[in-house]
Structures are given as C-alpha cells and as structure tokens.
Motif scaffolding. Sequence first.
Motif, short mmCIF file in Angstrom:
data_model
loop_
_atom_site.label_atom_id
_atom_site.label_comp_id
_atom_site.label_asym_id
_atom_site.label_seq_id
_atom_site.Cartn_x
_atom_site.Cartn_y
_atom_site.Cartn_z
N MET A 185 -5.70 -26.73 -76.80
CA MET A 185 -4.29 -26.54 -76.43
C MET A 185 -3.99 -26.97 -74.99
SD MET A 185 -2.59 -25.39 -79.02
CE MET A 185 -1.55 -23.98 -79.36
N GLN A 186 -4.99 -26.92 -74.13
CA GLN A 186 -4.81 -27.39 -72.76
C GLN A 186 -4.39 -28.85 -72.73
OE1 GLN A 186 -8.62 -26.01 -70.96
NE2 GLN A 186 -7.35 -25.35 -69.25
N ARG A 187 -4.89 -29.61 -73.67
CA ARG A 187 -4.55 -31.04 -73.73
C ARG A 187 -3.08 -31.25 -74.05
NH1 ARG A 187 -9.26 -35.16 -75.16
NH2 ARG A 187 -10.89 -34.10 -73.97
N LEU A 188 -2.47 -30.24 -74.62
CA LEU A 188 -1.05 -30.33 -74.97
C LEU A 188 -0.18 -29.60 -73.96
CD1 LEU A 188 -1.44 -29.69 -78.81
CD2 LEU A 188 -1.45 -31.87 -77.58
N GLY A 189 -0.79 -29.20 -72.84
CA GLY A 189 -0.03 -28.59 -71.75
C GLY A 189 0.00 -27.07 -71.76
N LEU A 190 -0.56 -26.43 -72.78
CA LEU A 190 -0.56 -24.97 -72.84
C LEU A 190 -1.60 -24.41 -71.86
CD1 LEU A 190 -0.15 -22.78 -75.93
CD2 LEU A 190 -2.24 -22.45 -74.59
N VAL A 191 -1.33 -23.21 -71.35
CA VAL A 191 -2.24 -22.56 -70.40
C VAL A 191 -2.92 -21.40 -71.13
CG1 VAL A 191 -2.46 -21.40 -68.18
CG2 VAL A 191 -0.66 -23.13 -68.52
N PRO A 192 -4.19 -21.58 -71.55
CA PRO A 192 -4.87 -20.54 -72.34
C PRO A 192 -5.32 -19.36 -71.48
CG PRO A 192 -6.36 -22.35 -71.93
CD PRO A 192 -5.04 -22.77 -71.37
N GLN A 193 -5.31 -18.17 -72.09
CA GLN A 193 -5.77 -16.95 -71.44
C GLN A 193 -6.72 -16.23 -72.39
OE1 GLN A 193 -4.33 -16.08 -68.26
NE2 GLN A 193 -3.38 -18.09 -68.43
N GLN A 194 -7.88 -15.83 -71.90
CA GLN A 194 -8.83 -15.07 -72.73
C GLN A 194 -8.65 -13.59 -72.39
OE1 GLN A 194 -11.38 -16.36 -75.06
NE2 GLN A 194 -13.31 -15.59 -74.32
N ILE A 195 -8.14 -12.82 -73.34
CA ILE A 195 -7.86 -11.40 -73.13
C ILE A 195 -8.40 -10.61 -74.32
CG2 ILE A 195 -6.04 -9.68 -72.75
CD1 ILE A 195 -4.23 -11.95 -71.78
N ALA A 196 -9.07 -9.50 -74.06
CA ALA A 196 -9.60 -8.66 -75.13
C ALA A 196 -8.46 -8.06 -75.94
CB ALA A 196 -10.47 -7.55 -74.54
N GLY A 197 -8.76 -7.74 -77.22
CA GLY A 197 -7.73 -7.27 -78.15
C GLY A 197 -6.88 -6.13 -77.65
N GLY A 198 -7.51 -5.12 -77.03
CA GLY A 198 -6.77 -3.95 -76.58
C GLY A 198 -5.87 -4.20 -75.39
N ASP A 199 -6.02 -5.35 -74.73
CA ASP A 199 -5.23 -5.64 -73.52
C ASP A 199 -4.11 -6.65 -73.77
OD1 ASP A 199 -6.96 -3.99 -72.03
OD2 ASP A 199 -8.37 -5.65 -71.75
#
Length: 359
Positions: A185-199
């Motif tokens: 998705m970064q290649r399409l301009g999106l900014v990914p975030q890795q966040i645990a399920g509860g947060d």
Amino acid sequence: MERRSFIKKASVGAAAGTIAAPALAQSQPTLNWRLASSFPKSLDTIFGAAETFSQRVSQLTNGKFNVRVFAGGEIVPALQVMDAVQAGTVEMGHTASYYYFGKDPTFAFDCAVPFGLNSRQQTAWINQGGGMQLMREFFKDYGIVNFLGGNTGCQMGGWFRKEVKSVQDLNGLKMRIGGFAGRVMQRLGLVPQQIAGGDIYPALEKGTIDAAEWVGPYDDEKLGFFKVAPHYYAPGWWEAGPQLSFYVGIKEWEKLPKDYQAAVEAASAEAHIVMQAEYDAKNPAALARLLKNGVKLHNFSREIMDACYKAATEVMEEEASKNAKFKKVYEPWKRFRQDQNQWASVAEAPLQNYMITRR
C-alpha cells in the motif's frame, strides 16, 4: 497340581498387570506451561483457539500436561509473542506470523501474503503441499517449532472514515495495516501503521489513523469500529486465508515426552478447524447487524484491485531477488497457488458463483 500352579501364576501375572497400568500412566511428568497470545480475551473466536488447544491438551494427557493461556499484554505485549518464545519467557505462543514481517518477510507465508491462498488452500499447502517442511526449516533459525493455529477465512478490507473510490484516494491515508500489505500500500501512497488489535479503536476514534483493517464482521463488531468509521470495504486481498500459528520453543519441544508431543499436534489441528468453523458460522449474522446499524458496505473498485495486484507482485518479486530465504518459499508457493486457482476455476468457483447469483 500343575493346573493349580498355572492358575496361581496367571493370577499373579494378571494382578501385576493391573497394578502396572496405573503406574505406567503415573510415570509421565506433570507439566505446567504458559502460552502468550497476541489477542485480547474479548475476541472470543481468535483468542478462543488457544483455549481450545489448552483444553484438549489437558484432556489428552489426563490432566498431566496443562497449558495456561494469557491474553495479549498480560505477560508480554501482543506483538512480542515470538520474542517471548525465543527468549524462553514462555514455552508457547499463539500469534499471526506476519506480525514479524519486519524481521524477515518470509514469516508472512506462515500466515498470509497479498493475493495469496484462501483458507482451504493455505491448509492444503501447509499439510500436503510442502509448506510445513519449508516453514519448519525457516523457523528453526529462530528456535521455534510452528503448528497450525486457526484461520479466519477471507478477511474484510477494513473500515474507512471516507469512501475510497480510486487509487488517488489512498494517497496520504493513514491506515492500520501491517506486514506485506503495508509495504504494498505504501507504493500507492498510503501510510501503513502496525497497531495491536486492542489499540485500534482508540487510534481510529482519535483520528490518529483514517482507516483500519482487522478481521471480519464478528470481531469487527465487537471492537466497535462502525461507530467511528462507517465505510466497510471488501475484500481483504492481503488476507485471503490468514493462518494463525502456535509456537513452541525448540528446546522445550525436544524435552516433551512423545505422547505429549502427539497431544500438542492433535490439539493444534483441532483448534485450527474449530476457529475457521466459528468464523464461518458467526460472520453472516454479525454483518447483518452491522448493516442495520447504518454501516455502508462497499467493494474496492477494479482500478484499486488491479493497482494493488500489480504493486503486490512487484514487491514480492523484488523481495525474492534479494532474500534467498524468501525465494526458497516463494517459488514453490507461487506454483502451488497457480495450480490451486486453475483447479478452483473448474468446479468450485463456478458452483459458488452460481449459488450466490441464484438468490
């Protein structure tokens, strides 16, 4: 006299056998292990797979081998389960291997990669297509033995505050999406975030992120995403059949008696099947409730799907060109995917499509 002597000896032998059987059962050690999950207790289906596993191991060993399950954050943070197993902090873990994508993208094959295998195909690849052998060899470098730990089936594409109709709409969007999909998705301009399920919910509510993907209707309803992001998209092309895994430290595994090892293998297989069945049974009603609550259901446009497929293929080919471990799994996996899709097109897909349109 000889007959009485024979009967006496037989009686003594039978008595000895009666005494020996319990003694043999008692000879096995009583073990108490700890299992760290990456998931909160509130998500009863995905967290519940570890509980199913724990219960079955205890039953199969007559209560001699007990595995206590801890939710994400109780012993270690949700995204550090693998590290805890490696360090020996816990004997076992239950997690999604693509959480450790940052260590090596090869981990994703043990869970899901973009435009990958559906849940049945993933299980087939692991059990019959050489996948387990490849992944066991890979995990050995991390001191871990991996086992099947469940599957959600094809996931949803996530919750968005605003509609995304074109690739341009993804540009600058902050989304909770991790691993391989995040890189694509970064290649399409999106900014990914890795966040645990509860947060995830607090981040979505506060506007820290603009969108989030988790699993599907049953879990997503529990987490309440629809209250702050009304647009629900499908499909989750990055998770066609995401597999969860149980991790056991190699040193602990090698110390287990053979029958306890067999119990682990049997219990993990059962937990794997039960999770998939639960999601398939519970998702339809959950989606119906969400729609009644005003959720707006969308499919990603063909433009977005094509762009994502192109980006995913490029990312995977590039990774294979520089990562020998990744390539070793990717090449046979890719052939397996091609064969599976060709086979699905013969009977399964036409019948499924007919039944869907028959409504």
